[in-house]
Write a protein that holds these residues in place. Structure first.
Motif, mmCIF file in Angstrom:
data_model
loop_
_atom_site.group_PDB
_atom_site.id
_atom_site.type_symbol
_atom_site.label_atom_id
_atom_site.label_comp_id
_atom_site.label_asym_id
_atom_site.label_seq_id
_atom_site.Cartn_x
_atom_site.Cartn_y
_atom_site.Cartn_z
ATOM 1 N N GLY A 40 0.795 -1.224 0.000
ATOM 2 C CA GLY A 40 0.000 0.000 0.000
ATOM 3 C C GLY A 40 0.820 1.262 0.000
ATOM 4 O O GLY A 40 0.282 2.357 -0.187
ATOM 5 N N SER A 41 2.134 1.143 0.233
ATOM 6 C CA SER A 41 2.986 2.337 0.238
ATOM 7 C C SER A 41 4.364 1.977 -0.298
ATOM 8 O O SER A 41 5.378 2.312 0.302
ATOM 9 C CB SER A 41 3.088 2.915 1.652
ATOM 10 N N ASN A 42 4.393 1.270 -1.405
ATOM 11 C CA ASN A 42 5.655 0.779 -1.940
ATOM 12 C C ASN A 42 6.329 1.846 -2.797
ATOM 13 O O ASN A 42 6.145 1.910 -4.013
ATOM 14 C CB ASN A 42 5.441 -0.499 -2.748
ATOM 15 N N LYS A 43 7.114 2.696 -2.141
ATOM 16 C CA LYS A 43 7.833 3.755 -2.840
ATOM 17 C C LYS A 43 9.216 3.303 -3.294
ATOM 18 O O LYS A 43 9.933 4.060 -3.951
ATOM 19 C CB LYS A 43 7.964 4.979 -1.932
ATOM 20 N N ILE A 44 9.582 2.080 -2.933
ATOM 21 C CA ILE A 44 10.935 1.630 -3.207
ATOM 22 C C ILE A 44 11.009 0.759 -4.465
ATOM 23 O O ILE A 44 12.084 0.477 -4.989
ATOM 24 C CB ILE A 44 11.511 0.889 -1.984
ATOM 25 N N GLY A 45 9.824 0.351 -4.958
ATOM 26 C CA GLY A 45 9.763 -0.378 -6.211
ATOM 27 C C GLY A 45 10.591 -1.649 -6.208
ATOM 28 O O GLY A 45 10.564 -2.435 -5.270
ATOM 29 N N LYS A 46 11.371 -1.828 -7.284
ATOM 30 C CA LYS A 46 12.193 -3.036 -7.444
ATOM 31 C C LYS A 46 13.577 -2.892 -6.831
ATOM 32 O O LYS A 46 14.427 -3.761 -6.998
ATOM 33 C CB LYS A 46 12.333 -3.361 -8.929
ATOM 34 N N GLN A 47 13.810 -1.801 -6.106
ATOM 35 C CA GLN A 47 15.174 -1.528 -5.665
ATOM 36 C C GLN A 47 15.668 -2.485 -4.583
ATOM 37 O O GLN A 47 16.873 -2.637 -4.409
ATOM 38 C CB GLN A 47 15.313 -0.069 -5.231
ATOM 39 N N VAL A 48 14.784 -3.136 -3.856
ATOM 40 C CA VAL A 48 15.229 -4.164 -2.903
ATOM 41 C C VAL A 48 15.858 -5.318 -3.677
ATOM 42 O O VAL A 48 16.953 -5.784 -3.346
ATOM 43 C CB VAL A 48 14.065 -4.659 -2.023
ATOM 44 N N ASP A 49 15.171 -5.773 -4.727
ATOM 45 C CA ASP A 49 15.718 -6.851 -5.556
ATOM 46 C C ASP A 49 17.015 -6.416 -6.229
ATOM 47 O O ASP A 49 17.968 -7.206 -6.334
ATOM 48 C CB ASP A 49 14.709 -7.275 -6.613
ATOM 49 N N GLN A 50 17.065 -5.175 -6.675
ATOM 50 C CA GLN A 50 18.289 -4.678 -7.311
ATOM 51 C C GLN A 50 19.439 -4.614 -6.316
ATOM 52 O O GLN A 50 20.573 -4.965 -6.636
ATOM 53 C CB GLN A 50 18.030 -3.296 -7.920
ATOM 54 N N ALA A 51 19.138 -4.191 -5.092
ATOM 55 C CA ALA A 51 20.185 -4.105 -4.061
ATOM 56 C C ALA A 51 20.748 -5.474 -3.734
ATOM 57 O O ALA A 51 21.952 -5.616 -3.481
ATOM 58 C CB ALA A 51 19.636 -3.431 -2.807
ATOM 59 N N ILE A 52 19.889 -6.496 -3.732
ATOM 60 C CA ILE A 52 20.365 -7.861 -3.487
ATOM 61 C C ILE A 52 21.403 -8.249 -4.531
ATOM 62 O O ILE A 52 22.407 -8.904 -4.224
ATOM 63 C CB ILE A 52 19.180 -8.853 -3.493
ATOM 64 N N GLU A 53 21.179 -7.844 -5.771
ATOM 65 C CA GLU A 53 22.111 -8.162 -6.858
ATOM 66 C C GLU A 53 23.367 -7.296 -6.815
ATOM 67 O O GLU A 53 24.454 -7.743 -7.188
ATOM 68 C CB GLU A 53 21.416 -7.977 -8.211
ATOM 69 N N LEU A 54 23.240 -6.069 -6.334
ATOM 70 C CA LEU A 54 24.329 -5.095 -6.432
ATOM 71 C C LEU A 54 25.228 -5.025 -5.197
ATOM 72 O O LEU A 54 26.362 -4.545 -5.291
ATOM 73 C CB LEU A 54 23.752 -3.701 -6.704
ATOM 74 N N VAL A 55 24.747 -5.471 -4.031
ATOM 75 C CA VAL A 55 25.525 -5.337 -2.798
ATOM 76 C C VAL A 55 26.851 -6.083 -2.933
ATOM 77 O O VAL A 55 26.924 -7.183 -3.487
ATOM 78 C CB VAL A 55 24.714 -5.842 -1.580
ATOM 79 N N GLY A 56 27.931 -5.465 -2.443
ATOM 80 C CA GLY A 56 29.250 -6.071 -2.528
ATOM 81 C C GLY A 56 29.378 -7.311 -1.656
ATOM 82 O O GLY A 56 28.680 -7.458 -0.650
ATOM 83 N N GLU A 57 30.292 -8.179 -2.033
ATOM 84 C CA GLU A 57 30.460 -9.451 -1.324
ATOM 85 C C GLU A 57 30.770 -9.251 0.153
ATOM 86 O O GLU A 57 30.281 -9.987 1.008
ATOM 87 C CB GLU A 57 31.575 -10.265 -1.979
ATOM 88 N N ASP A 58 31.588 -8.245 0.477
ATOM 89 C CA ASP A 58 31.964 -7.973 1.863
ATOM 90 C C ASP A 58 31.221 -6.769 2.429
ATOM 91 O O ASP A 58 31.649 -6.177 3.427
ATOM 92 C CB ASP A 58 33.477 -7.747 1.963
ATOM 93 N N GLU A 59 30.111 -6.401 1.799
ATOM 94 C CA GLU A 59 29.332 -5.251 2.229
ATOM 95 C C GLU A 59 28.097 -5.715 3.014
ATOM 96 O O GLU A 59 27.972 -6.893 3.354
ATOM 97 C CB GLU A 59 28.939 -4.417 1.013
ATOM 98 N N ILE A 60 27.190 -4.794 3.314
ATOM 99 C CA ILE A 60 26.022 -5.087 4.145
ATOM 100 C C ILE A 60 24.768 -4.522 3.487
ATOM 101 O O ILE A 60 24.791 -3.436 2.902
ATOM 102 C CB ILE A 60 26.162 -4.469 5.554
ATOM 103 N N PHE A 61 23.686 -5.264 3.611
ATOM 104 C CA PHE A 61 22.374 -4.768 3.203
ATOM 105 C C PHE A 61 21.508 -4.731 4.458
ATOM 106 O O PHE A 61 21.050 -5.760 4.947
ATOM 107 C CB PHE A 61 21.766 -5.680 2.140
ATOM 108 N N PHE A 62 21.317 -3.535 5.007
ATOM 109 C CA PHE A 62 20.490 -3.365 6.202
ATOM 110 C C PHE A 62 19.016 -3.321 5.819
ATOM 111 O O PHE A 62 18.615 -2.554 4.935
ATOM 112 C CB PHE A 62 20.848 -2.060 6.927
#
Length: 296
Positions: A40-62
């Motif tokens: 009902g308030s999805n302002k982030i769109g597909k960017q969660v899925d994109q972040a999963i693909e883009l996050v560095g191997e030794d980085e963090i996704f909070f």
């Protein structure tokens, strides 16, 4: 320079060199708030899925629970069971798909220790592995509670609150200095240091001050909010990111290096679970053999 994680808040809109701007943050760390991802308030769109693909191997996704944004809007998520259930389900799904991800435990920003202990109990009861949960210690809370969190978790987020709401104010700096002094004193005790490890310290809304303190990571929406304005001033997104991250990494982190990366911890948890499943299955086979022999 160090291996601290500079965490960029989402969503980030616009284009860079004809591609979605988020792609310019490839190999970095991210933070996504459930407040912007909830139904009902999805302002982030597909960017969660994109972040999963883009996050560095030794980085963090909070994965953030959205309590701060809700608080600014005069709303508390602490007693909204539907919201909390939705957050835990959303976080659990991302955690399964992204070994670099961790979930920030829902918190009561202006609450007391009892309020936030209740939130921790609910988070643990959600079924998410405790090693991938990050509690928030608020600067107005007492140091005894911080000690409890050090004993229970290897990753702690720091939230500005109360008289210490404004990041980098004189009161805030004094409180942060006392916090690190308290942590140092804990680990100067040989018995305590033998039993626990120095945790990762994440400063919420803290990239701008990351170089001045021993934060292992910090986040902000600076890049997401200001990259278009910076482009008009002659600084493109690549240069803007490099400048922000270079300054932030001039400090040094607090955590014990033997903690490993977030992804390494996720892999250890997965391996442990597989081992437990194999042990359980082997025990069931043994029981079946014994029962078969007894019946014969």
């Amino acid at each position: 320079m160090n291996n601290s994680n500079v965490v960029h808040g989402l969503p980030i809109n616009g284009k860079h060199n004809g591609r979605p701007a988020i792609e310019a943050l490839a190999g970095g760390s991210f933070l996504a708030s459930y407040w912007y991802a909830r139904p009902g308030s999805n302002k982030i769109g597909k960017q969660v899925d994109q972040a999963i693909e883009l996050v560095g191997e030794d980085e963090i996704f909070f994965l953030d629970n959205g309590a701060f944004t809700a608080f600014k809007n005069g709303i508390s998520i602490a007693d909204d069971a539907a919201y909390l259930d939705g957050y835990f389900d959303w976080a659990a799904d991302v955690l399964k798909r992204c070994p670099q991800a961790v979930a920030i435990i829902p918190d009561v920003i202006d609450g007391d220790t009892a309020d936030n202990r209740r939130m921790i109990s609910e988070a643990i009861g959600s079924g998410i592995d405790a090693e991938r949960l990050v509690p928030v210690w608020h600067l107005h809370e007492d140091f005894d509670y911080l000690k409890d969190l050090v004993e229970e978790f290897n990753h702690i987020a720091i939230g500005s609150s109360g008289d210490y709401w404004k990041v980098n104010s004189e009161d805030w700096k004094c409180r942060i200095a006392k916090m690190f002094g308290f942590l140092d004193a804990l680990f100067e005790d040989d018995e305590f240091a033998a039993a626990y490890v120095k945790p990762r310290i994440h400063m919420l809304r803290g990239i701008a001050v990351m170089d001045a303190w021993e934060f292992d990571s910090a986040d902000s929406v600076n890049i997401a909010v200001n990259h278009n304005a910076q482009k008009k001033r002659g600084e493109d997104l690549d240069a803007f990111r490099a400048r922000v991250e270079t300054k932030a990494k001039n400090g040094h982190g607090y955590a014990d290096p033997k903690l490993g990366t977030i992804a390494e911890i996720a892999e250890e948890i997965a391996a442990w679970k597989l081992k437990r499943i194999a042990e359980r299955d082997a025990a069931l086979v043994e029981d079946n053999i014994i029962n078969f022999k007894a019946a014969a």
